[in-house]
Design an enzyme around this catalytic site. Structure first.
Site, PDB file in Angstrom:
ATOM      1  N   LYS A 239       3.626  -2.689  -7.545  1.00 15.35           N
ATOM      2  CA  LYS A 239       5.008  -2.367  -7.900  1.00 15.35           C
ATOM      3  C   LYS A 239       5.982  -2.912  -6.872  1.00 15.35           C
ATOM      4  O   LYS A 239       7.097  -3.275  -7.179  1.00 15.35           O
ATOM      5  CB  LYS A 239       5.150  -0.848  -8.027  1.00 15.35           C
ATOM      6  CG  LYS A 239       6.481  -0.394  -8.548  1.00 15.35           C
ATOM      7  CD  LYS A 239       6.640  -0.750 -10.008  1.00 15.35           C
ATOM      8  CE  LYS A 239       8.005  -0.516 -10.553  1.00 15.35           C
ATOM      9  NZ  LYS A 239       8.235  -1.308 -11.767  1.00 15.35           N
TER      10      LYS A 239
ATOM     11  N   CYS B  13       0.858  -1.174   0.000  1.00  8.07           N
ATOM     12  CA  CYS B  13       0.000   0.000   0.000  1.00  8.07           C
ATOM     13  C   CYS B  13       0.896   1.226   0.000  1.00  8.07           C
ATOM     14  O   CYS B  13       2.095   1.117   0.216  1.00  8.07           O
ATOM     15  CB  CYS B  13      -0.828   0.048   1.265  1.00  8.07           C
ATOM     16  SG  CYS B  13      -1.656  -1.496   1.603  1.00  8.07           S
TER      17      CYS B  13
ATOM     18  N   HIS C 157      10.921 -32.804 -24.789  1.00 10.53           N
ATOM     19  CA  HIS C 157      10.704 -33.616 -23.584  1.00 10.53           C
ATOM     20  C   HIS C 157       9.278 -33.478 -23.060  1.00 10.53           C
ATOM     21  O   HIS C 157       9.039 -33.659 -21.873  1.00 10.53           O
ATOM     22  CB  HIS C 157      11.720 -33.229 -22.506  1.00 10.53           C
ATOM     23  CG  HIS C 157      13.132 -33.494 -22.928  1.00 10.53           C
ATOM     24  ND1 HIS C 157      13.635 -34.773 -23.071  1.00 10.53           N
ATOM     25  CD2 HIS C 157      14.125 -32.655 -23.307  1.00 10.53           C
ATOM     26  CE1 HIS C 157      14.893 -34.710 -23.492  1.00 10.53           C
ATOM     27  NE2 HIS C 157      15.207 -33.424 -23.646  1.00 10.53           N
TER      28      HIS C 157
ATOM     29  N   GLU D  41      11.705 -13.768 -19.531  1.00  9.84           N
ATOM     30  CA  GLU D  41      11.321 -12.398 -19.191  1.00  9.84           C
ATOM     31  C   GLU D  41      10.217 -11.894 -20.126  1.00  9.84           C
ATOM     32  O   GLU D  41       9.258 -11.246 -19.688  1.00  9.84           O
ATOM     33  CB  GLU D  41      12.560 -11.488 -19.242  1.00  9.84           C
ATOM     34  CG  GLU D  41      12.311 -10.004 -19.070  1.00  9.84           C
ATOM     35  CD  GLU D  41      11.651  -9.611 -17.744  1.00  9.84           C
ATOM     36  OE1 GLU D  41      11.488 -10.467 -16.866  1.00  9.84           O
ATOM     37  OE2 GLU D  41      11.258  -8.436 -17.625  1.00  9.84           O
TER      38      GLU D  41
ATOM     39  N   LYS E 103       6.417 -10.580 -19.171  1.00 10.39           N
ATOM     40  CA  LYS E 103       5.865  -9.279 -19.592  1.00 10.39           C
ATOM     41  C   LYS E 103       4.502  -9.457 -20.249  1.00 10.39           C
ATOM     42  O   LYS E 103       3.555  -8.747 -19.957  1.00 10.39           O
ATOM     43  CB  LYS E 103       6.783  -8.559 -20.605  1.00 10.39           C
ATOM     44  CG  LYS E 103       8.101  -8.025 -20.107  1.00 10.39           C
ATOM     45  CD  LYS E 103       7.993  -6.876 -19.152  1.00 10.39           C
ATOM     46  CE  LYS E 103       7.943  -7.375 -17.737  1.00 10.39           C
ATOM     47  NZ  LYS E 103       9.057  -7.283 -16.882  1.00 10.39           N
TER      48      LYS E 103
ATOM     49  N   ARG F   8       1.857   1.580  -5.994  1.00 11.37           N
ATOM     50  CA  ARG F   8       2.049   0.580  -4.935  1.00 11.37           C
ATOM     51  C   ARG F   8       0.793  -0.237  -4.662  1.00 11.37           C
ATOM     52  O   ARG F   8       0.837  -1.267  -4.003  1.00 11.37           O
ATOM     53  CB  ARG F   8       2.452   1.272  -3.635  1.00 11.37           C
ATOM     54  CG  ARG F   8       3.805   1.923  -3.692  1.00 11.37           C
ATOM     55  CD  ARG F   8       4.044   2.721  -2.447  1.00 11.37           C
ATOM     56  NE  ARG F   8       4.384   1.877  -1.323  1.00 11.37           N
ATOM     57  CZ  ARG F   8       5.610   1.619  -0.919  1.00 11.37           C
ATOM     58  NH1 ARG F   8       6.625   2.138  -1.552  1.00 11.37           N
ATOM     59  NH2 ARG F   8       5.829   0.861   0.124  1.00 11.37           N
TER      60      ARG F   8
ATOM     61  N   GLU G 151       1.776 -10.570 -17.608  1.00  7.95           N
ATOM     62  CA  GLU G 151       1.421  -9.568 -16.611  1.00  7.95           C
ATOM     63  C   GLU G 151       0.489  -8.505 -17.147  1.00  7.95           C
ATOM     64  O   GLU G 151      -0.382  -8.027 -16.437  1.00  7.95           O
ATOM     65  CB  GLU G 151       2.673  -8.793 -16.176  1.00  7.95           C
ATOM     66  CG  GLU G 151       3.674  -9.525 -15.403  1.00  7.95           C
ATOM     67  CD  GLU G 151       4.835  -8.610 -15.068  1.00  7.95           C
ATOM     68  OE1 GLU G 151       4.951  -8.221 -13.917  1.00  7.95           O
ATOM     69  OE2 GLU G 151       5.630  -8.284 -15.982  1.00  7.95           O
TER      70      GLU G 151
ATOM     71  N   ASN H  97       0.440   0.010   6.468  1.00  8.40           N
ATOM     72  CA  ASN H  97       0.925  -0.905   5.446  1.00  8.40           C
ATOM     73  C   ASN H  97       1.716  -1.977   6.178  1.00  8.40           C
ATOM     74  O   ASN H  97       2.536  -1.658   7.038  1.00  8.40           O
ATOM     75  CB  ASN H  97       1.834  -0.165   4.458  1.00  8.40           C
ATOM     76  CG  ASN H  97       2.428  -1.112   3.424  1.00  8.40           C
ATOM     77  OD1 ASN H  97       1.872  -2.160   3.145  1.00  8.40           O
ATOM     78  ND2 ASN H  97       3.572  -0.736   2.883  1.00  8.40           N
ATOM     79  N   GLY H  98       1.448  -3.249   5.861  1.00  8.34           N
ATOM     80  CA  GLY H  98       2.174  -4.315   6.538  1.00  8.34           C
ATOM     81  C   GLY H  98       1.215  -5.374   7.015  1.00  8.34           C
ATOM     82  O   GLY H  98       0.059  -5.424   6.574  1.00  8.34           O
TER      83      GLY H  98
ATOM     84  N   TRP I 166      -3.924  -1.953  -1.711  1.00  9.19           N
ATOM     85  CA  TRP I 166      -3.943  -3.125  -2.573  1.00  9.19           C
ATOM     86  C   TRP I 166      -4.246  -4.266  -1.631  1.00  9.19           C
ATOM     87  O   TRP I 166      -3.423  -4.620  -0.792  1.00  9.19           O
ATOM     88  CB  TRP I 166      -2.582  -3.300  -3.244  1.00  9.19           C
ATOM     89  CG  TRP I 166      -2.601  -4.208  -4.416  1.00  9.19           C
ATOM     90  CD1 TRP I 166      -3.063  -3.922  -5.667  1.00  9.19           C
ATOM     91  CD2 TRP I 166      -2.124  -5.557  -4.475  1.00  9.19           C
ATOM     92  NE1 TRP I 166      -2.902  -4.998  -6.488  1.00  9.19           N
ATOM     93  CE2 TRP I 166      -2.333  -6.014  -5.789  1.00  9.19           C
ATOM     94  CE3 TRP I 166      -1.555  -6.426  -3.558  1.00  9.19           C
ATOM     95  CZ2 TRP I 166      -1.993  -7.289  -6.209  1.00  9.19           C
ATOM     96  CZ3 TRP I 166      -1.207  -7.700  -3.966  1.00  9.19           C
ATOM     97  CH2 TRP I 166      -1.419  -8.122  -5.276  1.00  9.19           C
TER      98      TRP I 166
END
Ligand code: F6R
Length: 601
Positions: free
Chosen positions: A596, A2, A503, A480, A484, A27, A487, A105-106, A79
């Site tokens: 983030k 947050c 395989h 990577e 991208k 955030r 997400e 926050n936490g 969030w």
């Protein structure tokens, strides 16, 4: 996960809180709220002191806070972690009498037990959050006759877990705040004539336009501030008043604007020619010392999460290829499985854009407990990791606002390559090689490339699956690029090492299945034969390479940069992810279910 901002001083809190929330939206962004202390003596419209509370569900761009006068306030963008996304669960949280407001926050690990005890004492809760417990705890101590400051400290002493917390009380000329564990808290200081004040926040970005000085609080610090800008900091662990240094804010307010770009993601993708050069701005001695530490170490680990982990993996291939030395890589979230092997001779290189990813901080703390040396590779100045490690390499990418990492990923790979060259005693040659990518990167972010990639996105945006393959360093790029795409476009994208397809995973290939193939001159024939395996089962082959190959159905041209391919091959893939998001009607800067800075483990 947050963002928190507060204001206390001679100016108005409301504009600071609203502007700060907008800067912190990266955030977390499912709900937001503010609480402002309205002082009846100062506000002619107010008959009595009041705590003005406003909470909303939704993105900040959709929320309209009502302006309110007052020079003390706190705000929060959320969030969700504990409790659904509802107005009740949004912060600030109040006590029973609506006199104390708290943002947090936490995670309060013992909140259930505390909540039960408070309910037994007659407190009534409105939300499902752990955070509300703090407001009731403070209220409880105030009812027992403690001052607001003492009640705040007593409440903190009862909390288990980690937190950043700010609290205000109706009619009280004060903000109280604290931080513990992996949550950050800094206080901006402004002496400007418009409204000198103090700006407690989880991130300097929130008060950049107002304050140019900052104090970073340490774990266990509690502060009390008033409108005359008196600031007292007390450390709960050391049990004494402490002084913390005042730093200059090192961030340019212009960097936090989108400028000509529609989205931060595109802006940040386009900045990579510059950020490449900025990453190279390192103190030579530090680079040499880190290489020395690696030489001395009996075992080196590169650790990180998400994209930062992919940079670790690229780093390990770079060290094998350039420096001919083996390094271990581990996901920071899996690092506890390696803790038994850590000794005083181990070196841990922790990579984190934010410097506040909880999994990374936990891994670093574990390494430190074992006496291992820790080097941090970080972008956010002043973040916890910058203060918790023995050596530091800053990425110098400037703030990254889009939730997805783009420019910081390439900076991480640049730094990895730089270290590998330095380790191999080829520092100058390496720097020159990396620098020479500047123009290629500039071209890869041009309108022409974007239009070409847009054509590809038009073909792919309705697909359910996209597969990506590469070998060696190109495998890390495939990983990577897949992250991208997932997400930001929510299309399932999966990367494989080229040789692994046979395989089992070839079973996934059907008529028209898109497969992106990363080609490098040093393993060209092997990866092209993997591409043939896909094509012969009906796959649609998209090649990322310097030469057009027969097997390609679509070609994205990138120059061949040898071992530095991971720095440039990823760029058109970032653009592809961006274009896919746009075509699917999604906001690339704010993908769902992501923040983030991931501050939970
Ligand atoms: C990917 C992304 C995440 C982060 C991960 C680690 O685009 O942004 O996967 O890379 O959460 O974050 P940091 O580097 O801040 O530790």
């Amino acid at each position: 996960m947050c963002g928190i901002i507060g204001y206390i001083g001679k100016g108005e809190a409301f504009p600071v809180l609203v502007s700060g929330l907008n800067k912190l939206e990266y955030r977390g962004y499912d709900s937001a709220g503010i609480a402002v202390n309205v002082d009846a003596d100062a506000d002619a419209d107010a008959n009595e002191d009041e705590l003005n509370l406003q909470k909303y569900v939704g993105k900040l761009s959709e929320i309209k806070f009502e302006a309110v006068d007052g020079s003390i306030g706190i705000a929060h963008t959320r969030w969700a972690s504990h409790g659904k996304v509802t107005k009740e669960n949004a912060h600030p949280h109040l006590d029973c009498r609506n006199e104390i407001a708290v943002v947090h926050n936490g995670i309060i690990e013992n909140y259930k037990e505390l909540k039960e005890r408070l309910i037994d004492k007659g407190h009534s809760f409105r939300s499902e959050t752990d955070s509300e417990t703090i407001a009731h705890l403070i209220e409880d101590f105030v009812s027992d006759g403690f001052s607001f400051d003492d009640a705040f400290v007593n409440a903190l002493r009862m909390l288990e877990g980690c937190y950043t917390v700010l609290a205000v009380r109706k009619g009280e000329n004060r903000i109280a705040g604290a931080r513990k564990g992996s949550r950050s808290l800094c206080i901006g200081l402004s002496e400007g004539t418009e409204g000198p004040g103090l700006f407690p926040s989880s991130d300097v970005l929130a008060f950049l336009e107002w304050a140019d000085k900052v104090i970073y609080l340490k774990s266990g610090d509690v502060f009390f501030a008033d409108t005359d800008l008196n600031l007292k900091i007390y450390n709960l662990i050391e049990d004494r008043i402490v002084e913390r240094p005042i730093d200059t804010v090192k961030c340019d307010a212009e960097e936090v604007k989108k400028g000509e770009y529609e989205h931060f993601m595109l802006k940040e993708i386009s900045e990579q020619d510059e950020t490449l050069l900025r990453a190279l701005q390192q103190d030579k001695n530090t680079v040499t010392e880190i290489c020395e530490e690696m030489r001395r170490a009996v075992g080196t680990f590169f650790i990180g999460c998400g994209s930062s982990y992919h940079a670790c993996l690229a780093g390990s291939y770079l060290f094998s290829e350039i420096a001919k030395v083996h390094v271990n890589t581990a996901l920071a979230s899996e690092f506890e499985n390696y803790e038994d092997f850590l000794t005083e001779n181990t070196l841990v290189l922790a990579i984190s854009q934010s410097g506040e990813t909880a999994d990374v901080l936990d891994a670093v703390n574990a390494a430190k407990r074992k006496g291992s040396r820790v080097v941090g590779m970080v972008n956010r100045d002043g973040s916890i990791l910058t203060r918790d490690c023995d050596q530091l390499l800053m990425m110098n990418s400037g703030p990254e606002f889009c939730v997805l990492s783009t420019k910081t990923y390439t900076s991480q790979v640049v730094l990895m390559a730089m270290l590998a060259y330095a380790y191999a005693g080829r520092c100058e040659e390496g720097l020159e090689k990396i620098r020479s990518l500047y123009l290629d990167i500039y071209n890869l972010t041009s309108r022409t490339v974007r239009e070409h990639v847009h054509e590809l996105a038009e073909m792919l945006y309705k697909r359910k699956n996209i597969y990506l393959i590469g070998r060696g360093l190109q495998y890390t790029t495939a990983l990577e690029a897949a992250l991208k795409i997932k997400e930001v476009s929510y299309i399932h994208a999966e990367a494989f090492a080229g040789g692994e397809l046979k395989h089992g995973s070839l079973a996934l290939i059907e008529d028209g299945t898109p497969c992106i193939v990363f080609v490098s001159s040093n393993n060209r024939s092997k990866i092209l034969s993997n591409a043939e395996e896909v094509k012969s089962r009906g796959g649609y082959i998209i090649g990322v390479s310097s030469e057009r190959e027969e097997v390609f159905d679509f070609w994205v041209k990138v120059p061949d940069a040898g071992e530095l391919n991971p720095i440039i091959q990823i760029i058109p893939m970032q653009v592809l992810a961006y274009e896919l998001a746009l075509l699917r009607g999604l906001d690339p800067d704010k993908p769902r279910n992501l923040a983030k800075c991931v501050t939970i483990t």
